[in-house]
Design a protein around this motif. Structure first.
Motif, PDB file in Angstrom:
ATOM      1  N   GLY A   1       0.781  -1.223   0.000  1.00 46.31           N
ATOM      2  CA  GLY A   1       0.000   0.000   0.000  1.00 46.31           C
ATOM      3  C   GLY A   1       0.813   1.274   0.000  1.00 46.31           C
ATOM      4  N   MET A   2       2.079   1.196  -0.378  1.00 49.94           N
ATOM      5  CA  MET A   2       2.933   2.382  -0.408  1.00 49.94           C
ATOM      6  C   MET A   2       3.246   2.828  -1.834  1.00 49.94           C
ATOM      7  N   PHE A   3       3.302   1.886  -2.769  1.00 51.43           N
ATOM      8  CA  PHE A   3       3.706   2.196  -4.139  1.00 51.43           C
ATOM      9  C   PHE A   3       2.758   3.207  -4.793  1.00 51.43           C
ATOM     10  N   GLU A   4       1.510   3.267  -4.331  1.00 50.90           N
ATOM     11  CA  GLU A   4       0.547   4.244  -4.853  1.00 50.90           C
ATOM     12  C   GLU A   4       0.994   5.675  -4.599  1.00 50.90           C
ATOM     13  N   HIS A   5       1.917   5.870  -3.637  1.00 52.14           N
ATOM     14  CA  HIS A   5       2.370   7.212  -3.266  1.00 52.14           C
ATOM     15  C   HIS A   5       3.739   7.558  -3.867  1.00 52.14           C
ATOM     16  N   VAL A   6       4.312   6.638  -4.633  1.00 55.12           N
ATOM     17  CA  VAL A   6       5.654   6.865  -5.190  1.00 55.12           C
ATOM     18  C   VAL A   6       5.625   7.925  -6.281  1.00 55.12           C
ATOM     19  N   GLY A   7       4.618   7.886  -7.137  1.00 54.68           N
ATOM     20  CA  GLY A   7       4.544   8.813  -8.261  1.00 54.68           C
ATOM     21  C   GLY A   7       5.159   8.218  -9.508  1.00 54.68           C
ATOM     22  N   ASN A   8       4.473   8.364 -10.623  1.00 55.18           N
ATOM     23  CA  ASN A   8       4.876   7.736 -11.886  1.00 55.18           C
ATOM     24  C   ASN A   8       6.312   8.059 -12.285  1.00 55.18           C
ATOM     25  N   ARG A   9       6.731   9.274 -12.069  1.00 56.74           N
ATOM     26  CA  ARG A   9       8.071   9.682 -12.503  1.00 56.74           C
ATOM     27  C   ARG A   9       9.181   9.059 -11.661  1.00 56.74           C
ATOM     28  N   SER A  10       8.827   8.480 -10.525  1.00 60.46           N
ATOM     29  CA  SER A  10       9.840   7.911  -9.638  1.00 60.46           C
ATOM     30  C   SER A  10       9.893   6.389  -9.682  1.00 60.46           C
ATOM     31  N   TYR A  11       9.164   5.764 -10.592  1.00 63.01           N
ATOM     32  CA  TYR A  11       9.165   4.298 -10.637  1.00 63.01           C
ATOM     33  C   TYR A  11      10.556   3.732 -10.894  1.00 63.01           C
ATOM     34  N   GLY A  12      11.285   4.361 -11.793  1.00 64.90           N
ATOM     35  CA  GLY A  12      12.641   3.898 -12.078  1.00 64.90           C
ATOM     36  C   GLY A  12      13.519   3.946 -10.841  1.00 64.90           C
ATOM     37  N   ALA A  13      13.461   5.068 -10.117  1.00 62.75           N
ATOM     38  CA  ALA A  13      14.259   5.217  -8.897  1.00 62.75           C
ATOM     39  C   ALA A  13      13.826   4.216  -7.828  1.00 62.75           C
ATOM     40  N   PHE A  14      12.530   3.939  -7.747  1.00 63.06           N
ATOM     41  CA  PHE A  14      12.027   2.997  -6.751  1.00 63.06           C
ATOM     42  C   PHE A  14      12.584   1.599  -7.003  1.00 63.06           C
ATOM     43  N   PHE A  15      12.489   1.115  -8.238  1.00 66.06           N
ATOM     44  CA  PHE A  15      12.953  -0.245  -8.516  1.00 66.06           C
ATOM     45  C   PHE A  15      14.478  -0.342  -8.523  1.00 66.06           C
ATOM     46  N   ALA A  16      15.152   0.743  -8.854  1.00 67.16           N
ATOM     47  CA  ALA A  16      16.607   0.746  -8.743  1.00 67.16           C
ATOM     48  C   ALA A  16      17.032   0.608  -7.281  1.00 67.16           C
ATOM     49  N   LYS A  17      16.287   1.256  -6.388  1.00 67.04           N
ATOM     50  CA  LYS A  17      16.589   1.153  -4.960  1.00 67.04           C
ATOM     51  C   LYS A  17      16.298  -0.256  -4.441  1.00 67.04           C
ATOM     52  N   ILE A  18      15.211  -0.861  -4.898  1.00 71.20           N
ATOM     53  CA  ILE A  18      14.918  -2.248  -4.519  1.00 71.20           C
ATOM     54  C   ILE A  18      16.067  -3.158  -4.944  1.00 71.20           C
ATOM     55  N   ARG A  19      16.512  -2.976  -6.171  1.00 69.30           N
ATOM     56  CA  ARG A  19      17.642  -3.784  -6.684  1.00 69.30           C
ATOM     57  C   ARG A  19      18.876  -3.622  -5.812  1.00 69.30           C
ATOM     58  N   ASP A  20      19.193  -2.385  -5.444  1.00 71.93           N
ATOM     59  CA  ASP A  20      20.408  -2.137  -4.668  1.00 71.93           C
ATOM     60  C   ASP A  20      20.302  -2.665  -3.235  1.00 71.93           C
ATOM     61  N   LEU A  21      19.095  -2.654  -2.666  1.00 68.38           N
ATOM     62  CA  LEU A  21      18.911  -3.074  -1.278  1.00 68.38           C
ATOM     63  C   LEU A  21      18.733  -4.578  -1.126  1.00 68.38           C
ATOM     64  N   LEU A  22      18.403  -5.265  -2.206  1.00 72.69           N
ATOM     65  CA  LEU A  22      18.086  -6.686  -2.136  1.00 72.69           C
ATOM     66  C   LEU A  22      19.337  -7.540  -2.301  1.00 72.69           C
ATOM     67  N   GLU A  23      19.491  -8.522  -1.428  1.00 73.00           N
ATOM     68  CA  GLU A  23      20.590  -9.469  -1.579  1.00 73.00           C
ATOM     69  C   GLU A  23      20.468 -10.201  -2.920  1.00 73.00           C
ATOM     70  N   ASP A  24      21.591 -10.748  -3.402  1.00 71.13           N
ATOM     71  CA  ASP A  24      21.580 -11.388  -4.720  1.00 71.13           C
ATOM     72  C   ASP A  24      20.611 -12.564  -4.799  1.00 71.13           C
ATOM     73  N   ASP A  25      20.402 -13.251  -3.669  1.00 71.86           N
ATOM     74  CA  ASP A  25      19.456 -14.360  -3.651  1.00 71.86           C
ATOM     75  C   ASP A  25      18.157 -13.973  -2.941  1.00 71.86           C
ATOM     76  N   GLY A  26      17.909 -12.663  -2.855  1.00 73.86           N
ATOM     77  CA  GLY A  26      16.748 -12.163  -2.119  1.00 73.86           C
ATOM     78  C   GLY A  26      15.459 -12.185  -2.918  1.00 73.86           C
ATOM     79  N   VAL A  27      14.364 -11.900  -2.211  1.00 71.35           N
ATOM     80  CA  VAL A  27      13.019 -11.876  -2.800  1.00 71.35           C
ATOM     81  C   VAL A  27      12.301 -10.619  -2.300  1.00 71.35           C
ATOM     82  N   ALA A  28      11.590  -9.955  -3.218  1.00 72.81           N
ATOM     83  CA  ALA A  28      10.784  -8.791  -2.852  1.00 72.81           C
ATOM     84  C   ALA A  28       9.339  -9.040  -3.269  1.00 72.81           C
ATOM     85  N   VAL A  29       8.398  -8.521  -2.489  1.00 71.08           N
ATOM     86  CA  VAL A  29       6.974  -8.628  -2.810  1.00 71.08           C
ATOM     87  C   VAL A  29       6.350  -7.244  -2.719  1.00 71.08           C
ATOM     88  N   LEU A  30       5.693  -6.852  -3.800  1.00 68.73           N
ATOM     89  CA  LEU A  30       5.075  -5.531  -3.911  1.00 68.73           C
ATOM     90  C   LEU A  30       3.567  -5.704  -4.013  1.00 68.73           C
TER      91      LEU A  30
END
Length: 418
Positions: free
Chosen positions: A246-275
């Motif tokens: 329930g947070m992604f609705e507040h990210v804003g369309n122009r920031s989607y790239g930055a959001f997923f880039a941050k997920i990539r950087d914060l996630l371990e190589d064998d990690g899992v994310a759920v949105l």
């Protein structure tokens, strides 16, 4: 303006039964006479003019200001009648130029800077905490529940939602979890209890931070579950699992790239994310004007076509997608009924205008999920092709295991209390 309003009325309402009483006392009817009769009274010519020129904004404002009065039926009935008569595709009938202008607005006008994001969150989530007690479940889950069976109540559906998300995370005991947009702390504490996970929850709401911190302290989980007032863009480190509800609705369309880039950087190589977020089944379109002004400033509900390219461009792999269709409509039905049962207390907390605003918000949101193509997307992400089992059976197995452990936990608490 009177004739334009009559045309708008008859063009919109083709089925059902709606009578509108004008400021002059005249009455116009629309529909085929079927279903429940709804009668609304417009008390000023100014409100009528605005309804013709800006219907998506003016309808809610007229109700809030007492310039639209329902003589027969409730606000939910009126909105259901309107939305049931409209096509799911909101762009039907507008020109190709207007379509291009809508897409341009989405691209250039939808940027939530850290400072703006903080203001937007405070507008909604830093309201008096007693307001949310009027309609949320006991765990303060302010997102879509998961109704596993007909007849499930709100408490069951919200617990099932946490269980469902945990299963999709494929969480292992003791892992490090990041909860982006941690709300009042319910999911983070659930993961700590059931998996002995170490959880960092971040929020931009001071009220949510205070309550979630108190809850962690009450459970003696300080150090295991930590909550911080933090923008996701400021985070560093690595996590085994990342969840965002329930947070992604507040990210804003122009920031989607930055959001997923941050997920990539914060996630371990064998990690899992759920949105988990509210999305559309339609083509991209701007957020309803009234909702954006009064309820969720800066909010935007994306189509999958806007989300998937950004995931791909930022080195993440989609490993599972689920679309929850009427689950949020049913969640909102529970919230609306609870709120209406406690409406007098909402007036005492704020005033009549605020209570009308909240009533309109809950009714409009429920009808949008039932008739206007809003859904919830749950997207599972990974960086490695081998991060998850080859089939989805592990999800059902994990949910069943969690269900049994929840029952055992309740039995232990009951025994200790007895």
């Amino acid at each position: 303006m009177r004739r334009k309003f009559e045309k708008l009325l008859t063009d919109t309402i083709r089925k059902g039964s709606l009578t509108v009483e004008m400021p002059s006392g005249e009455a116009y009817s629309a529909g085929d006479g079927s279903g429940r009769r709804i009668v609304m009274r417009i008390t000023s010519w100014k409100a009528l003019t605005r309804l013709v020129l800006y219907p998506d904004l003016a309808l809610g404002e007229a109700y809030m200001d007492g310039e639209l009065v329902l003589a027969e039926g409730e606000m939910y009935d009126l909105l259901e009648l309107i939305f049931a008569n409209m096509t799911v595709n909101e762009t039907r009938g507008i020109s190709s130029l207007t379509r291009r202008l809508v897409r341009l607005f989405i691209r250039i006008g939808d940027y939530n800077s850290p400072a703006r994001a903080r203001r937007n969150v405070a507008h909604h989530y830093d309201l008096d905490r007693r307001l949310y007690d009027l309609f949320l479940d006991s765990d303060r889950q302010y997102s879509c529940g998961y109704f596993e069976a007909a007849g499930d109540g709100l408490e069951e559906a919200q617990l099932a939602k946490k269980r469902h998300l945990a299963a999709k995370m494929h969480l292992k005991p003791g892992q490090r979890v990041l909860d982006i947009g941690s709300g009042w702390g319910g999911l983070a504490l659930y993961l700590a209890r059931m998996f002995d996970a170490r959880v960092l929850g971040i929020t931009l709401s001071e009220e949510q931070l205070a309550i979630s911190t108190d809850r962690a302290r009450a459970e003696k989980r300080q150090g295991q579950v930590d909550f911080k007032l933090r923008d996701y863009r400021a985070l560093t480190g690595r996590f085994d699992r990342i969840v965002s509800v329930g947070m992604f609705e507040h990210v804003g369309n122009r920031s989607y790239g930055a959001f997923f880039a941050k997920i990539r950087d914060l996630l371990e190589d064998d990690g899992v994310a759920v949105l988990h977020y509210i999305g559309r089944t339609t083509a991209p379109y701007v957020t309803n004007g009234w909702i954006r002004k009064y309820i969720f400033p800066g909010g935007y509900l994306p189509s999958l076509s806007e989300v998937m390219p950004q995931i791909e461009r930022n080195g993440l792999m989609v490993t599972d997608i689920e679309v929850l269709r009427l689950h949020y409509a049913d969640t909102l039905r529970h919230w609306r009924k609870r709120f209406m049962a406690n409406r007098k207390r909402a007036v005492e907390l704020y005033d009549e205008r605020f209570a009308r605003m909240w009533e309109f918000y809950l009714a409009a949101s429920e009808t949008a999920f039932r008739y206007q193509g809003l859904v919830v997307h749950q997207i599972q992400l990974a960086k490695s092709v081998s991060a998850l089992p080859l089939t989805r059976g592990y999800m059902a197995e994990s949910e069943e295991n969690l269900r049994q452990r929840e029952q055992d936990r309740v039995a232990e608490i009951s025994t200790a209390a007895g």
